[in-house]
Structures are given as structure tokens and as C-alpha cells.
Design a protein around this motif. Structure first.
Motif, mmCIF file in Angstrom:
data_model
loop_
_atom_site.group_PDB
_atom_site.id
_atom_site.type_symbol
_atom_site.label_atom_id
_atom_site.label_comp_id
_atom_site.label_asym_id
_atom_site.label_seq_id
_atom_site.Cartn_x
_atom_site.Cartn_y
_atom_site.Cartn_z
ATOM 1 N N GLU A 275 53.290 23.726 58.089
ATOM 2 C CA GLU A 275 54.679 24.052 58.419
ATOM 3 C C GLU A 275 55.450 22.799 58.832
ATOM 4 N N TYR A 276 54.833 21.952 59.609
ATOM 5 C CA TYR A 276 55.464 20.705 60.047
ATOM 6 C C TYR A 276 55.838 19.848 58.840
ATOM 7 N N LEU B 292 56.302 20.858 55.627
ATOM 8 C CA LEU B 292 57.364 21.457 54.824
ATOM 9 C C LEU B 292 58.738 21.259 55.458
ATOM 10 N N LYS B 293 58.830 21.464 56.754
ATOM 11 C CA LYS B 293 60.125 21.339 57.421
ATOM 12 C C LYS B 293 60.650 19.907 57.380
ATOM 13 N N ALA B 294 59.734 18.953 57.340
ATOM 14 C CA ALA B 294 60.145 17.548 57.293
ATOM 15 C C ALA B 294 60.482 17.091 55.881
ATOM 16 N N PRO C 17 63.573 19.532 52.739
ATOM 17 C CA PRO C 17 65.012 19.258 52.608
ATOM 18 C C PRO C 17 65.304 18.025 51.742
ATOM 19 N N ILE D 256 56.949 30.407 54.650
ATOM 20 C CA ILE D 256 57.120 29.407 55.703
ATOM 21 C C ILE D 256 58.396 28.596 55.523
ATOM 22 N N TYR D 257 58.648 28.164 54.297
ATOM 23 C CA TYR D 257 59.874 27.424 54.001
ATOM 24 C C TYR D 257 60.290 27.766 52.577
ATOM 25 N N SER E 280 61.917 27.727 49.212
ATOM 26 C CA SER E 280 62.636 26.654 48.545
ATOM 27 C C SER E 280 62.423 26.744 47.043
#
Length: 319
Positions: free
Chosen positions: A152-153, A155-157, A160, A201-202, A204
Motif C-alpha cells: 500500500e505504501y 502504490l500510494k507513493a 500518482p 488498495i489504489y 488506477s
């Protein structure tokens, strides 16, 4: 589908065989030495030129370079520094027209086989996974929760920026897809977990799947149903065959395993899945030596010809 092959960063005989077989697109492995800087445009450009001068257009990077990816998956002290390097890679890739990365989430232990001397047809050698022969890696340890948190860390980083530069990240399932190897947990081991990883989780448009057919088969999944379920998220295909179950399995020639390879290619075509595809994990032919089992030259030559023939028979010859 786009016929590709896997190319190491330095020319070898597999480059010759691929070109002689009519392959014009490459899934490339980046240099793994201190002389190559992942964040330096000129270093990338030099590698890219090496391929294009040979007539190969790079389209996917595989794997995510281990010098950064290992720290990211493990979530160690070098994670943030490594993620920053990945973020700097993405605009360089876009500038070179490389639109995808095949990545995995196997921390500490990558794809694993316990033997590489199993006899196949005609005296060729293939790899095997037998849990009875597995020796745990000393000192390696990670939990499921840590893996999910680290994923998760990441993907969030990264996502985008991947979206900004339209770079696809194609998640490869764990190989073998077992819950633990010693004290090392694995999470990309079944269809439900991979759905969670790709959709929940993300969410996209640039996060999807490397459809490694044999891997899903060994999980016990219905491969055809899985392809249908993930159709919109399949960014890349590993064309591989196998035989056995999660309790014990081995590689095979591409035409000699449990999967109906032609049927699967017809399904991709029916669903409109038009993505890069490459052969994966080939036998070592009798009398041949290789440093990396599953990636020998002659077995690869056979596999490319087999795949190319099936593609042309099913989809027609592409100019």
C-alpha cells in the motif's frame, strides 16, 4: 498481441535467436552494476540505443530493478530512497516510449524452484518445485501484514506519478504461490488477493496484471475464467506451461504441459486483449549449459517459434 522476448541488457545469443525468429519488440532487463544509474537519462538512452540499433524496440522493463525493488518490498531503511529513484525512472521511460514495468511482491525470495535437473521430453532439463526439498533462507522474515502495508505504501507513493506519465505497472503473482517459504510470507498467491491488490488498495487505470498463465494454474484457479475476470487489467502475458499442483510441479515444453496454449490464445483474441506477450521458463536442451535455469537459448528458440506459429494461425500474420 505484440510478440516480444525477454532481453538481458547486454547482447548474447538469445538476442540473435529472437531477431532471427522475427521478434522486433523487447521486454528488457536493465543493467545491474554500479556503472548504471537508474535516475540518469543518458544511461537509459545508451541502453535504449543498444536495443534499437539491433532492431529491438523496448516496451516493458522487467523486473523492477532489484536494487530498488528489494528495499521497497521489504520496507527497510532504504525504502524511501529507493522509491524516489523509481519516481525519477518514470519520466525517463515515457521519454523513451517504454510504457510498462512488470513487478512482483515477493520479498527476500524471488521466483523459486528446488531443482533444475528434471528430465523432460527427449532428455531436456526443466525446473521443479517440491516443498519437501525447500531450504529456508537464513535470517529472512516478513509477515503478511508487513507485505500488505509495504504494498500500500508503494502504490500510494508511485501510482500518482505512473498515472501522470502513463506508465503501466503489471503485477506478477508470487511464484510459487505458497503462503510461506520458511519465515517469509507471500501474499500474491490467489485470485482474491490479486483482486485486492489491483482493484481495492489504489484503483488506477495504470495498475494491472501480468497474466502468468502457469502461475494461476498452479494456484488452482480456473485459468480461462481468471483471464475473463481480469481481461481489462491484463497488461502483459507470460506464456508458460507447466504440470502438477502446488504440492509439487515442474516446468514443461510449451506444447507439453497441462494448459491448452492455443485455446488460451484464442480466448485472449476473443476478449480483445492485445498486449505484449513473451515466452517464459523454457527447458534447457540436452547438451546446453545455462547460468539461469528456465532462460536457456535453445529452449527459448523453440518456444518463440511455437508461440509465433500459434499467434499467426489464430490472429493472422501482422505486418
Amino acid at each position: 498481441m505484440l510478440l516480444t522476448d525477454y532481453f538481458r541488457s547486454e547482447p548474447d545469443v538469445t538476442w540473435d535467436y529472437a531477431k532471427q525468429s522475427g521478434v522486433n519488440y523487447g521486454v528488457i532487463r536493465l543493467p545491474e552494476n554500479k556503472g548504471f544509474d537508474l535516475t540518469d537519462k543518458s544511461h537509459w538512452a545508451a541502453v535504449h540505443k543498444r536495443f534499437t540499433d539491433y532492431g529491438i524496440t523496448p516496451v516493458i522493463v522487467e523486473p523492477m530493478p532489484n536494487e530498488v525493488h528489494d528495499h521497497i518490498k521489504a520496507g527497510d531503511a532504504l525504502r524511501d530512497e529507493s522509491i524516489e529513484k523509481v519516481l525519477k525512472m518514470l519520466p525517463i521511460m515515457r521519454g523513451l516510449g517504454i510504457g510498462g514495468i512488470c513487478f512482483n511482491w515477493m520479498a527476500h525470495i524471488g521466483w523459486l524452484r528446488t531443482r533444475s535437473d528434471i528430465l523432460e521430453r527427449g532428455g531436456a532439463f526443466v525446473t521443479e518445485y517440491d516443498p519437501a526439498d525447500f531450504t529456508p533462507k537464513a535470517g529472512a522474515k516478513i509477515t503478511e501484514k508487513e507485505l500488505w502495508d509495504n504494498y500500500e505504501y508503494f502504490l500510494k507513493a508511485v501510482m500518482p506519478v505512473a498515472e501522470k506519465y502513463d506508465i503501466n505497472l503489471a503485477l506478477h503473482p508470487d511464484d510459487p504461490p505458497v503462503p510461506k517459504l520458511g519465515d517469509v510470507s507471500r501474499i500474491m498467491i490467489n485470485v482474491d488477493n490479486i483482486k485486492k491488490a489491483i482493484y481495492d488498495i489504489y484503483p488506477s487505470k495504470n495498475l494491472g496484471l501480468t497474466m502468468c498463465q502457469a502461475n494461476f494454474y498452479i494456484m488452482g484457479a480456473d485459468v480461462e475464467k481468471t483471464i475473463e475476470e481480469f481481461a481489462e487489467k491484463i497488461f502483459f502475458v507470460h506464456f508458460r506451461n507447466t504440470t502438477g499442483t502446488l504440492k509439487k510441479f515442474r516446468e514443461t515444453f510449451h506444447d507439453n504441459g497441462d494448459l491448452d496454449m492455443a485455446k488460451l490464445l484464442r480466448l485472449y483474441t476473443k476478449l480483445g486483449i492485445d498486449v505484449p506477450i513473451r515466452v517464459d521458463h523454457v527447458p534447457t536442451m540436452k547438451g546446453e549449459n545455462t547460468e539461469v535455469a528456465g532462460y536457456a537459448a535453445m529452449g527459448r528458440l523453440f518456444a518463440i517459434g511455437y508461440l509465433k506459429g500459434l499467434l499467426e494461425a489464430i490472429q493472422g500474420k501482422k505486418e
